[in-house]
Motif scaffolding. Sequence first.
Motif, PDB file in Angstrom:
ATOM      1  N   VAL A  49       0.818  -1.204   0.000  1.00  0.00           N
ATOM      2  CA  VAL A  49       0.000   0.000   0.000  1.00  0.00           C
ATOM      3  C   VAL A  49       0.860   1.265   0.000  1.00  0.00           C
ATOM      4  N   ARG A  50       1.972   1.228   0.712  1.00  0.00           N
ATOM      5  CA  ARG A  50       2.904   2.364   0.673  1.00  0.00           C
ATOM      6  C   ARG A  50       4.313   1.839   0.424  1.00  0.00           C
ATOM      7  N   ASP A  51       5.153   2.711  -0.123  1.00  0.00           N
ATOM      8  CA  ASP A  51       6.513   2.301  -0.451  1.00  0.00           C
ATOM      9  C   ASP A  51       7.258   1.845   0.807  1.00  0.00           C
ATOM     10  N   THR A 166      -7.531   6.233  -7.439  1.00  0.00           N
ATOM     11  CA  THR A 166      -6.353   6.530  -8.271  1.00  0.00           C
ATOM     12  C   THR A 166      -5.039   6.389  -7.510  1.00  0.00           C
ATOM     13  N   PHE A 167      -5.090   6.383  -6.166  1.00  0.00           N
ATOM     14  CA  PHE A 167      -3.854   6.271  -5.380  1.00  0.00           C
ATOM     15  C   PHE A 167      -3.504   4.823  -5.049  1.00  0.00           C
ATOM     16  N   CYS A 168      -4.430   3.898  -5.284  1.00  0.00           N
ATOM     17  CA  CYS A 168      -4.354   2.608  -4.590  1.00  0.00           C
ATOM     18  C   CYS A 168      -3.878   1.448  -5.473  1.00  0.00           C
ATOM     19  N   ILE A 169      -2.997   0.663  -4.921  1.00  0.00           N
ATOM     20  CA  ILE A 169      -2.412  -0.471  -5.659  1.00  0.00           C
ATOM     21  C   ILE A 169      -3.239  -1.764  -5.485  1.00  0.00           C
ATOM     22  N   ILE A 356      -3.606   8.186   9.658  1.00  0.00           N
ATOM     23  CA  ILE A 356      -3.203   9.195   8.670  1.00  0.00           C
ATOM     24  C   ILE A 356      -2.020   8.672   7.870  1.00  0.00           C
ATOM     25  N   PHE A 357      -2.127   8.772   6.551  1.00  0.00           N
ATOM     26  CA  PHE A 357      -1.066   8.277   5.664  1.00  0.00           C
ATOM     27  C   PHE A 357      -0.555   9.421   4.804  1.00  0.00           C
ATOM     28  N   LYS A 358       0.777   9.517   4.714  1.00  0.00           N
ATOM     29  CA  LYS A 358       1.353  10.453   3.747  1.00  0.00           C
ATOM     30  C   LYS A 358       1.227   9.784   2.394  1.00  0.00           C
ATOM     31  N   TYR A 359       0.722  10.519   1.398  1.00  0.00           N
ATOM     32  CA  TYR A 359       0.552   9.912   0.076  1.00  0.00           C
ATOM     33  C   TYR A 359       1.872   9.312  -0.409  1.00  0.00           C
ATOM     34  N   SER A 360       1.781   8.091  -0.942  1.00  0.00           N
ATOM     35  CA  SER A 360       2.958   7.391  -1.447  1.00  0.00           C
ATOM     36  C   SER A 360       2.678   6.978  -2.902  1.00  0.00           C
ATOM     37  N   GLN A 361       3.578   7.360  -3.819  1.00  0.00           N
ATOM     38  CA  GLN A 361       3.379   7.022  -5.237  1.00  0.00           C
ATOM     39  C   GLN A 361       3.476   5.523  -5.432  1.00  0.00           C
TER      40      GLN A 361
HETATM   41  N1  SAM Z   1     -10.287  -0.625   1.056  1.00  0.00           N
HETATM   42  C1  SAM Z   1     -10.242   0.512   1.913  1.00  0.00           C
HETATM   43  C2  SAM Z   1     -10.868   1.714   1.198  1.00  0.00           C
HETATM   44  O1  SAM Z   1     -10.566   1.942   0.018  1.00  0.00           O
HETATM   45  O2  SAM Z   1     -11.636   2.475   1.792  1.00  0.00           O
HETATM   46  C3  SAM Z   1      -8.820   0.812   2.374  1.00  0.00           C
HETATM   47  C4  SAM Z   1      -7.704  -0.244   2.264  1.00  0.00           C
HETATM   48  S1  SAM Z   1      -5.982   0.307   2.288  1.00  0.00           S
HETATM   49  C5  SAM Z   1      -5.203  -1.197   2.563  1.00  0.00           C
HETATM   50  C6  SAM Z   1      -5.786   1.136   3.818  1.00  0.00           C
HETATM   51  C7  SAM Z   1      -5.501   2.592   3.677  1.00  0.00           C
HETATM   52  O3  SAM Z   1      -4.211   2.822   3.130  1.00  0.00           O
HETATM   53  C8  SAM Z   1      -6.409   3.369   2.764  1.00  0.00           C
HETATM   54  O4  SAM Z   1      -7.656   3.639   3.328  1.00  0.00           O
HETATM   55  C9  SAM Z   1      -5.621   4.622   2.497  1.00  0.00           C
HETATM   56  O5  SAM Z   1      -5.883   5.613   3.462  1.00  0.00           O
HETATM   57  C10 SAM Z   1      -4.173   4.138   2.636  1.00  0.00           C
HETATM   58  N2  SAM Z   1      -3.516   4.136   1.315  1.00  0.00           N
HETATM   59  C11 SAM Z   1      -3.827   3.401   0.229  1.00  0.00           C
HETATM   60  N3  SAM Z   1      -3.016   3.714  -0.805  1.00  0.00           N
HETATM   61  C12 SAM Z   1      -2.178   4.687  -0.373  1.00  0.00           C
HETATM   62  C13 SAM Z   1      -1.130   5.429  -0.970  1.00  0.00           C
HETATM   63  N4  SAM Z   1      -0.791   5.259  -2.247  1.00  0.00           N
HETATM   64  N5  SAM Z   1      -0.473   6.325  -0.200  1.00  0.00           N
HETATM   65  C14 SAM Z   1      -0.809   6.518   1.098  1.00  0.00           C
HETATM   66  N6  SAM Z   1      -1.801   5.853   1.699  1.00  0.00           N
HETATM   67  C15 SAM Z   1      -2.482   4.946   0.983  1.00  0.00           C
END
Ligand code: SAM
Length: 465
Positions: A49-51, A166-169, A356-361
């Motif tokens: 999810v993050r680098d 768009t941020f999520c892997i 809270i997560f810092k955005y990670s590419q």
């Molecule tokens: N499925 C859930 C949803 O979309 O609502 C979240 C699952 S994810 C494993 C847990 C959290 O990681 C997310 O809710 C988001 O806040 C964080 N996250 C996901 N991708 C991220 C990214 N590229 N950079 C930082 N945080 C990220």
Amino acid sequence: MPSVFIKTYGCQMNERDSEAVAAQLVTKGYSLAKSESAADVVLLNTCSVRDLAEQKAINKMKNLVGTAKKDRPNQILGYMGCMAQSRGKELIEKLPDVDLVLGTQKFHRAAEYLDELLAGKREKIVDVEAEAKSEATIREHLLNGSAKTSVSAFVSIMQGCNQYCTFCIVPYTRGEERSRSIPDIVAECRQLVSQGVKEITLLGQIVTSYGKRGFGRAELPLGQDAQQRVPTTDGKSPFVQLLEAVHEIRGLERIRFTAPHPKGYDDDLVEAYARLPKLVESAHLPVQSGSDRVLKLMHRGYTRDRFLGIIKKLRRAKPDIGITTDIIVGFPGETEDDFEQTLSLAREVQFDNAYIFKYSQRRDTPAAGMPDQVPLKIREERNHRLLETVNEIGKRKYDAFVGRRTQILVEGPSKKNPARMTGRTRCNKIVVFEGAERHRGQLLDVKITRAGSFTLYGDPAIVNL
Ligand code: SAM
């Protein structure tokens, strides 16, 4: 028989996958090693999810190659889970001492592959193929071994994600959304309850999408409206139908779930809180941002108003509900004004806690290529400011419990101080108290005497004995 050590990175779903793999291996005769240096097999269950999470697992593996494996040249080293899925054989190319790379749809093959590696039948195994029905294979539980019963268990109800934020892997590491059937999930829950489990948390990437694509792989032709396949009954979504079915189980005291998505959070789910007494007053609802502009860029599919509306309804149904969330700071293009809107949303909602997560590419995700990436310094600064706000609100919320009587389900000894016991309130707050092993699994009323940092302390004097 060989011994195995599994180290887990990331979310509760990863914890659950690791438990299922460990249980599978124990059934085949493996023992669970206390440390990696004592293990014949070390598996790292990874998070992408993050680098930072990826780097941690890579560094850990490099470290194992230089330490544990040096003392035990025959030790088998493996990556499994999300990073294994997204990087595949590249992981072995970079670190040739790695023997196994096991993707997210292959956990159930761990024993078979390890047997082959240990017997020297194969030198390296990389399996990251998609496998139909793999969503129904995460079912074995460990329940803490023999003498002590686990009070609380996680049950995986679905795999994958079709939301494509768009941020999520995750859609790329976990594949498309696939749900297990209600009878299958209920049978697993019944079995757990018969073994002493009192609380079940239903797990999925987006549980509010449960069953909406039918069961098993989505079969409808492309372009067909997803709504047409929703097997809704009496206005109840498949997820609410599942909650009702699990609620029927005798001996089960509490039900939780994570994570729902605000987009699919409809009134039937809010009403379920009012109707189903075992569904405890706790909701983890990821908001990600308080700015409509950023929510749109994230492809979240809801607005700030829609999110606030759900919170209002939940609090109307259950005034004492504990509400937590996930927030990303520094998403590409996030301006100071956007961030201020996130701060104001946190103040308006008054979350009990927020992750809270810092955005990670993340590679292959649309946001990685978006313009106006936010510099690390600003992401760190926003992270700090939001954390201060969240902690301040959390402290007030926890302080408000002092003097109150509340019901807890006792889970076992405290991790920090095993001389004390811990339990959890219905609204998901940890309570530490001077109890004894015999309290494990009991529902107790305690009086809260003190609040620490996201922990409550209960008075042993008025514990119901
Ligand atoms: N499925 C859930 C949803 O979309 O609502 C979240 C699952 S994810 C494993 C847990 C959290 O990681 C997310 O809710 C988001 O806040 C964080 N996250 C996901 N991708 C991220 C990214 N590229 N950079 C930082 N945080 C990220």
